[in-house]
Design an enzyme around this catalytic site. Structure first.
Site, PDB file in Angstrom:
ATOM      1  N   HIS A  32       0.858  -1.184   0.000  1.00 40.32           N
ATOM      2  CA  HIS A  32       0.000   0.000   0.000  1.00 40.32           C
ATOM      3  C   HIS A  32       0.892   1.232   0.000  1.00 40.32           C
ATOM      4  O   HIS A  32       1.852   1.308   0.762  1.00 40.32           O
ATOM      5  CB  HIS A  32      -0.888  -0.009   1.244  1.00 40.32           C
ATOM      6  N   ARG A  55      -6.859  10.284  -0.094  1.00 40.94           N
ATOM      7  CA  ARG A  55      -6.711  10.731  -1.478  1.00 40.94           C
ATOM      8  C   ARG A  55      -8.057  10.816  -2.184  1.00 40.94           C
ATOM      9  O   ARG A  55      -8.272  11.689  -3.030  1.00 40.94           O
ATOM     10  CB  ARG A  55      -5.764   9.792  -2.220  1.00 40.94           C
TER      11      ARG A  55
END
Length: 604
Positions: free
Chosen positions: A236, A256
């Site tokens: 990740h 995000r």
């Protein structure tokens, strides 16, 4: 054999995260007796750490979404080595599973007109993730646990399974021990569902909980089932990196999705510098368009921060290597900048990302509404796992089923964010349903006393070596450093060959580790018993990564940086040979049906 507590069920589910709970619920609904084994307390499985949401094409925020788009996104993200039947079933059935969860009491965030709200996530064309702030996994576990309690499922908490029992070529149950007192247990079952999660604890830096030691992968492999796609490990892109005590803890992709951006030490949004050709038409080419996308503008394309996880992680590594990283070896993730766009930005961030706000304030003394976060890649998810039938989730060992992260196929070379939670629901249900059907249509099993006696001897051997200088923690630490440094985000032939040599040497050390004290409350003993699983999955990852001489999804080789079309035609399968050696084979991927190929072409 010594004295053991023996319990008997039609279906035994090993693992009580989202997949295990959903499998247990479905098996119980089929009318068979169900036992659920969990390594920690019920409700503390790693699924509670899932934050961003459940991917399902509900179309509540953008009505252009459909199962067809979700299927195409999943296949593209997986670089087309997915089990296409699983990808099809997942895309079609995920909406029903989410609605079912809501009917059972899950409290999702809502749109203004009362429907389930959905957010943007990497690799998904449209807003697709149903969520509960950034605590979606916790709500999922709470809901499934509450619903499962009413199904009369027997729960065996704080119990670790050491080996699967077999009878005449089919699974017959499991042998394990309770972690508090160290007493052995025999679980007799006509069918077994493995739902044990991932392998993150084979690496030094990971977002995974202490439970993720590759148990299910290893149990299946040593019982005779096949593993698949073990080279595909997802890193990740956003984990905490400072202070050192919190390194690896996940920073949700939801940051995000809500408008957070990645910057290097020069303040540059570097993700615009490297957009893959197959995503270029769907990706914004300027900052303003990217912002509009995160705010729901249907005419805008996604910002490059929401490209697939494998790509974003490599871009971060490249910035650090180029000397443009943050002070502690990562980059900066900034959600605070949206104060330029929203008058109530701090309140908005705290409402949308409550866990992230709390996490950084408590662990790093950083207010994310005013200050960028320092982040870097962390070992997060295993795309590879137990090879299963796409319809039933049955492994190559009759009566043994697998679901969730320990099963392979759905995600191919790289998982899209949010697909993990819908994977748990869709294939947890299918595994439980077909395990129950197997139990009803197959006769009783016999537990082999010799298998139990051998498993007991192996478990107690570390106590017999009390004079040895080898310790389990030292072996585990060396293994984690080896995998992190040599079989990590960027791989090369000579480094992986060195890693394989080290792993094989560590297998020898693990056979000599000593444990002192007794079986009660002994974490050293638990660690010694975990080593078999950690070393098995590490060897499988390394051998598979050496065999795949190309870069695809989560597997990136510096010496073979391009995709090789020939490698898109097969999956790598791992099985145990007759002499105990690990064997690799290439399993051809069945061709896509014409109608599904048409869907992919239509969505390009």
């Amino acid at each position: 054999m010594g004295e053991h507590q023996t319990v008997e069920h039609d279906v035994l589910v090993i693992g009580a995260g989202g997949a295990g709970l959903r499998a247990a619920i479905e098996a119980a609904a089929e009318g068979v007796s169900v036992g659920l084994v969990c390594k920690s307390l019920l409700g503390k499985a790693h699924t509670v750490m899932a934050e961003g949401g459940v991917a399902a094409a509900l179309g509540n925020v953008d009505d252009r979404d459909s199962w067809r788009v979700h299927f195409a996104d999943t296949m593209r993200g997986g670089q087309y080595v997915n089990n296409w039947r699983m990808a099809e079933l997942h895309a079609k059935e995920a909406p029903a599973r989410v609605n079912e969860l809501e009917a059972w009491g899950a409290l999702f965030d809502r749109t203004k007109d009362g429907r389930i709200l959905q957010r943007n996530f990497g690799g998904h064309r449209y807003p697709r993730l149903a969520h509960v702030g950034d605590r979606t996994g916790l709500e999922m576990i709470r809901t499934l646990q509450d619903h499962g309690v009413h199904r009369g499922i027997d729960v065996h908490m704080e119990c670790t399974v050491l080996t699967l029992l077999v009878d005449g070529g089919r699974v017959a149950g499991a042998f394990g021990y309770d972690r508090e007192r160290g007493r052995f247990r025999i679980f007799k079952a006509k069918a077994v569902v493995l739902a044990t999660g991932g392998i993150g604890r084979a690496y030094k830096i990971t977002s995974n909980s202490w439970e993720y030691t590759g148990d299910g992968h290893s149990l299946a492999y040593h019982a005779g089932a096949q593993l698949q796609d073990m080279e595909f490990v997802q890193f990740h892109p956003t984990g905490m990196i400072w202070p050192p005590s919190v390194r690896g803890i996940l920073v949700t992709e939801g940051v995000r999705g809500e408008g957070g951006v990645l910057r290097n030490s020069e303040g540059r949004r570097f993700m615009f510098d490297d957009i893959p050709d197959n995503y270029r038409s769907q990706t914004a080419d300027n900052e303003e368009e990217g912002w509009r996308y995160t705010q729901g503008d249907k005419s805008a394309r996604r910002p490059p921060e929401l490209l697939t996880r494998d790509h974003v992680a490599r871009c971060i590594v490249n910035q650090v290597k180029a000397g443009k990283g943050s002070p502690h070896g990562g980059v900066l993730l900034d959600i605070s900048w949206i104060r330029e766009k929203l008058p109530n930005a701090p309140e908005h961030i705290r409402r949308k990302l409550p866990s992230m706000y709390h996490q950084f304030m408590q662990l790093a003394n950083i207010d994310i509404t005013t200050t960028p976060m320092e982040i870097g890649p962390t070992t997060h998810y295993m795309m590879g796992g137990i090879r299963v039938n796409g319809e039933t989730q049955e492994s190559t060992l009759p009566g043994l089923f697998a679901a969730g992260e320990c099963a392979a196929g759905l995600h191919g070379a790289n998982r899209l964010g949010g697909n993990s939670l819908s994977d748990l629901l869709v294939f947890g249900k299918r595994a439980g349903e077909h395990a129950a059907k197997f139990a009803r249509t197959h006769g009783a099993v016999t537990v082999d006393a010799a298998q139990v006696a051998a498993a007991e001897r192996a478990a107690l051997e570390p106590f017999d070596r009390a004079g040895s200088a080898e310790g389990p923690y030292q072996v585990q630490d060396t293994l984690q450093e080896t995998m992190q440094d040599l079989v990590g985000i960027v791989r090369t032939q000579h480094e992986m060959e060195e890693a394989l040599e080290r792993v094989m040497a560590l297998k020898g050390q693990a056979a000599r580790v000593a444990v002192r004290g007794n079986r009660e409350y002994n974490p050293g003993w638990h660690t010694a018993l975990d080593l078999t699983h950690l070393l098995t999955v590490s060897e499988a990852i390394t051998r598979s990564a050496l065999e795949r001489k190309e870069s695809r999804g989560g597997h990136f080789r510096d010496d073979f940086p391009e995709k090789n079309p020939a490698y898109a035609t097969f999956n790598l399968v791992v099985r145990k040979g007759g002499e105990g050696e690990m064997l690799l084979e290439r399993a051809p991927i069945p061709p896509l049906p014409a109608e599904l190929q048409a869907v992919i072409e239509e969505m390009k």
